[in-house]
Motif scaffolding. Structure first.
Motif, PDB file in Angstrom:
ATOM      1  N   ASP A 292      15.252  10.916  -7.382  1.00 14.12           N
ATOM      2  CA  ASP A 292      13.846  11.231  -7.132  1.00 14.12           C
ATOM      3  C   ASP A 292      13.046  10.084  -6.536  1.00 14.12           C
ATOM      4  N   GLY A 293      13.713   9.031  -6.101  1.00 13.40           N
ATOM      5  CA  GLY A 293      12.982   7.896  -5.542  1.00 13.40           C
ATOM      6  C   GLY A 293      12.459   8.156  -4.147  1.00 13.40           C
ATOM      7  N   TYR A 294      11.280   7.573  -3.841  1.00 14.59           N
ATOM      8  CA  TYR A 294      10.740   7.596  -2.477  1.00 14.59           C
ATOM      9  C   TYR A 294      11.303   6.367  -1.759  1.00 14.59           C
ATOM     10  N   HIS A 295      12.475   6.528  -1.188  1.00  8.40           N
ATOM     11  CA  HIS A 295      13.199   5.359  -0.682  1.00  8.40           C
ATOM     12  C   HIS A 295      12.580   4.752   0.569  1.00  8.40           C
ATOM     13  N   GLY A 296      11.732   5.492   1.270  1.00  6.52           N
ATOM     14  CA  GLY A 296      11.133   4.947   2.480  1.00  6.52           C
ATOM     15  C   GLY A 296       9.754   4.366   2.268  1.00  6.52           C
ATOM     16  N   ILE A 297       9.298   4.264   1.024  1.00  2.81           N
ATOM     17  CA  ILE A 297       7.947   3.788   0.738  1.00  2.81           C
ATOM     18  C   ILE A 297       8.011   2.514  -0.094  1.00  2.81           C
TER      19      ILE A 297
ATOM     20  N   TRP B 146       3.902  -3.487  -5.703  1.00  6.10           N
ATOM     21  CA  TRP B 146       4.198  -2.095  -6.085  1.00  6.10           C
ATOM     22  C   TRP B 146       5.551  -1.756  -5.467  1.00  6.10           C
ATOM     23  N   ARG B 147       6.492  -1.313  -6.309  1.00 11.11           N
ATOM     24  CA  ARG B 147       7.835  -1.015  -5.801  1.00 11.11           C
ATOM     25  C   ARG B 147       8.461   0.153  -6.563  1.00 11.11           C
ATOM     26  N   ASP B 148       9.587   0.599  -6.051  1.00  9.24           N
ATOM     27  CA  ASP B 148      10.388   1.653  -6.690  1.00  9.24           C
ATOM     28  C   ASP B 148       9.553   2.902  -6.978  1.00  9.24           C
ATOM     29  N   PHE B 149       8.921   3.434  -5.933  1.00 12.16           N
ATOM     30  CA  PHE B 149       8.156   4.668  -6.069  1.00 12.16           C
ATOM     31  C   PHE B 149       9.107   5.822  -6.375  1.00 12.16           C
ATOM     32  N   ALA B 150       8.650   6.729  -7.244  1.00 12.51           N
ATOM     33  CA  ALA B 150       9.502   7.851  -7.622  1.00 12.51           C
ATOM     34  C   ALA B 150       8.655   9.034  -8.062  1.00 12.51           C
TER      35      ALA B 150
ATOM     36  N   ALA C 237       5.233   4.154 -10.003  1.00 10.19           N
ATOM     37  CA  ALA C 237       5.804   2.968  -9.374  1.00 10.19           C
ATOM     38  C   ALA C 237       5.790   1.819 -10.367  1.00 10.19           C
ATOM     39  N   VAL C 238       6.688   0.893 -10.163  1.00 12.29           N
ATOM     40  CA  VAL C 238       6.658  -0.355 -10.934  1.00 12.29           C
ATOM     41  C   VAL C 238       5.592  -1.254 -10.329  1.00 12.29           C
ATOM     42  N   ILE C 239       4.720  -1.777 -11.175  1.00 11.00           N
ATOM     43  CA  ILE C 239       3.715  -2.743 -10.721  1.00 11.00           C
ATOM     44  C   ILE C 239       3.985  -4.051 -11.456  1.00 11.00           C
ATOM     45  N   GLU C 240       4.080  -5.127 -10.717  1.00  7.89           N
ATOM     46  CA  GLU C 240       4.363  -6.422 -11.337  1.00  7.89           C
ATOM     47  C   GLU C 240       3.634  -7.533 -10.599  1.00  7.89           C
ATOM     48  N   ARG C 241       3.450  -8.651 -11.267  1.00  5.44           N
ATOM     49  CA  ARG C 241       2.845  -9.826 -10.643  1.00  5.44           C
ATOM     50  C   ARG C 241       3.907 -10.631  -9.914  1.00  5.44           C
ATOM     51  N   ALA C 242       3.463 -11.347  -8.917  1.00  5.45           N
ATOM     52  CA  ALA C 242       4.357 -12.208  -8.149  1.00  5.45           C
ATOM     53  C   ALA C 242       3.633 -13.500  -7.844  1.00  5.45           C
ATOM     54  N   HIS C 243       4.411 -14.581  -7.700  1.00  2.00           N
ATOM     55  CA  HIS C 243       3.821 -15.847  -7.288  1.00  2.00           C
ATOM     56  C   HIS C 243       3.089 -15.672  -5.968  1.00  2.00           C
TER      57      HIS C 243
ATOM     58  N   ARG D  10      -4.303   2.708   5.662  1.00  2.00           N
ATOM     59  CA  ARG D  10      -4.026   4.153   5.635  1.00  2.00           C
ATOM     60  C   ARG D  10      -3.925   4.627   4.190  1.00  2.00           C
ATOM     61  N   PRO D  11      -4.533   5.789   3.865  1.00  2.00           N
ATOM     62  CA  PRO D  11      -4.415   6.298   2.488  1.00  2.00           C
ATOM     63  C   PRO D  11      -2.957   6.442   2.072  1.00  2.00           C
ATOM     64  N   LEU D  12      -2.625   5.893   0.921  1.00  2.00           N
ATOM     65  CA  LEU D  12      -1.247   5.947   0.442  1.00  2.00           C
ATOM     66  C   LEU D  12      -0.792   7.386   0.227  1.00  2.00           C
ATOM     67  N   LEU D  13      -1.697   8.265  -0.186  1.00  2.00           N
ATOM     68  CA  LEU D  13      -1.340   9.656  -0.439  1.00  2.00           C
ATOM     69  C   LEU D  13      -0.751  10.320   0.799  1.00  2.00           C
ATOM     70  N   PHE D  14      -1.200   9.901   1.987  1.00  2.00           N
ATOM     71  CA  PHE D  14      -0.728  10.522   3.223  1.00  2.00           C
ATOM     72  C   PHE D  14       0.727  10.170   3.535  1.00  2.00           C
ATOM     73  N   ARG D  15       1.254   9.145   2.900  1.00  2.14           N
ATOM     74  CA  ARG D  15       2.653   8.774   3.116  1.00  2.14           C
ATOM     75  C   ARG D  15       3.605   9.650   2.302  1.00  2.14           C
ATOM     76  N   LEU D  16       3.044  10.463   1.423  1.00  2.00           N
ATOM     77  CA  LEU D  16       3.866  11.229   0.485  1.00  2.00           C
ATOM     78  C   LEU D  16       3.991  12.684   0.878  1.00  2.00           C
ATOM     79  N   ALA D  17       4.050  12.961   2.183  1.00  2.00           N
ATOM     80  CA  ALA D  17       4.230  14.305   2.730  1.00  2.00           C
ATOM     81  C   ALA D  17       3.172  15.248   2.182  1.00  2.00           C
ATOM     82  N   ASP D  18       3.546  16.482   1.907  1.00  8.16           N
ATOM     83  CA  ASP D  18       2.575  17.503   1.507  1.00  8.16           C
ATOM     84  C   ASP D  18       2.420  17.505  -0.006  1.00  8.16           C
TER      85      ASP D  18
END
Length: 372
Positions: free
Chosen positions: A154-159, A138-142, A101-107, A39-47
């Motif tokens: 201003d965080g998007y706590h549900g994403i 990808w975490r801590d969207f804001a 958003a914070v983008i980081e590498r993970a094992h 699903r397009p990520l933009l659609f999760r961010l309301a209007d």
């Protein structure tokens, strides 16, 4: 708790330009959207009226820099390892607001440094099995308007957080550098076929304002594949229509066909925009539109602002346009009342959102979905 895996992909998207009644307008932007779990990520961010940094109209060097940033091959542009995910379509200035958003590498799961399956994360990829083997999180969207994000306010706590398999993530983004563009770019060129030169010229001018090229002259057969649609005017007979269709088929060009009846320029523009929409129905914000029985049924896949406009010709063949609805709709199906005076006779309803356009002829009878 470590983020669970989800799929990552790219898909072409459009922020259509719009010319308002007061003369104001919004810029047209083609861009590549992020597809998360299908699903397009933009659609999760309301209007949200925004575009990703992967826009088709930026110079190749800037696009490459954006891709390298998302691959963590360059320093984060914002403090705290934050990257811009969506920005203002008009100026791309952080002051207008942006989703970051914070983008980081993970094992990668099961590939810790000692082979024990560590799930740790790190912004520099140290301690993993190497940058080319790491996953991405990808975490801590804001919503951010200056250098520092306030997650509490201003965080998007549900994403999110979203964890992407490294190989899939890198392949999708690197395809942009190979010229694939994350999918086929929309062909914003239309062939206009008709007998009335003045009418075609008005339509071509309206399309140019939206960044769509409308050609009215004879086109060499080798160029037919560059078109996304062909529009037939009211004076084009069956034989000529068949000849044009045959020419496209011989050229191996799959184009949408738009009937130019009735000859209402704003309505034709909307039909052409709908025909040129590159996205599959399941990935569109505006999914369905029907109109009958004094009501319009509108289905949206995410919360968004929807505007309904009615178009018709009166008995003297004058264009009549009326705004019917302008408001934010929640995901799902909605029935909106229509002004009977605006949709009498042969009439059409146009629905617009930040990410698409749909047109429906008004059926005079039972409302859509009615059952006896």
């Amino acid at each position: 708790m470590p983020a669970e895996y989800t799929t990552f992909g790219l898909a072409p998207a459009t922020r259509p330009e719009e010319i308002a009644a007061d003369g104001g307008h919004r810029l047209h932007r083609d861009f590549v959207d992020f597809v998360v779990d299908g699903r397009p990520l933009l659609f999760r961010l309301a209007d949200l009226d925004a575009v990703s940094p992967l826009a088709s109209d930026v110079p190749p060097a800037i696009l490459a820099a954006q891709v390298r940033g998302l691959l963590l091959e360059s320093e984060a542009p914002l403090p705290g390892g934050r990257y811009l995910i969506y920005g203002c379509p008009e100026c791309e200035d952080l002051v207008c607001g942006a989703v970051t958003a914070v983008i980081e590498r993970a094992h990668a799961r099961g590939t810790g440094t000692d082979g024990t399956g560590t799930d740790g994360t790190g912004t520099d990829g140290s301690g993993t099995d190497g940058a080319d083997g790491a996953d991405y999180v990808w975490r801590d969207f804001a919503w951010q308007t200056d250098a520092h994000a306030d997650l509490e306010r201003d965080g998007y706590h549900g994403i999110g957080p979203f964890r992407f398999a490294g190989a899939e993530y890198r392949a999708a983004l690197r395809s942009l550098l190979d010229g694939d563009g994350g999918g086929h770019a929309p062909r914003r060129r239309v062939l206009l076929v008709g007998a009335r030169a003045a009418a075609l010229a008005r339509l071509a001018a309206a399309l140019r304002a939206l960044g769509i090229s409308g050609d009215t002259v004879h086109i060499h057969a080798g160029e037919l594949r560059q078109y996304g649609a062909v529009v037939f005017g009211t004076g084009v007979g069956p034989a000529e229509r068949a000849a044009v269709r045959d020419a496209f088929e011989r050229a191996g060009a799959d184009v949408a066909r738009v009937d130019g009846t009735p000859a209402i320029v704003p309505l034709l523009v909307a039909r052409i925009e709908q025909a040129l929409d590159p996205g599959p129905v399941e990935r569109r914000r505006l999914k369905r539109l029907t109109a009958a029985g004094g009501a319009a049924d509108v289905e949206v896949t995410s919360a968004c602002r929807v505007r309904l406009t009615a178009h018709r010709l009166d008995r003297l063949h004058r264009t009549r346009t009326q705004e019917l609805f302008d408001g934010v709709l929640e995901p799902g199906r909605h029935r909106l009342a229509l002004d009977a005076r605006a949709v009498k006779g042969e009439s059409f309803v146009v629905a617009r959102t930040a990410g698409g356009v749909l047109v429906a002829a008004v059926a005079h009878g039972e409302p859509p979905g009615h059952r006896r």
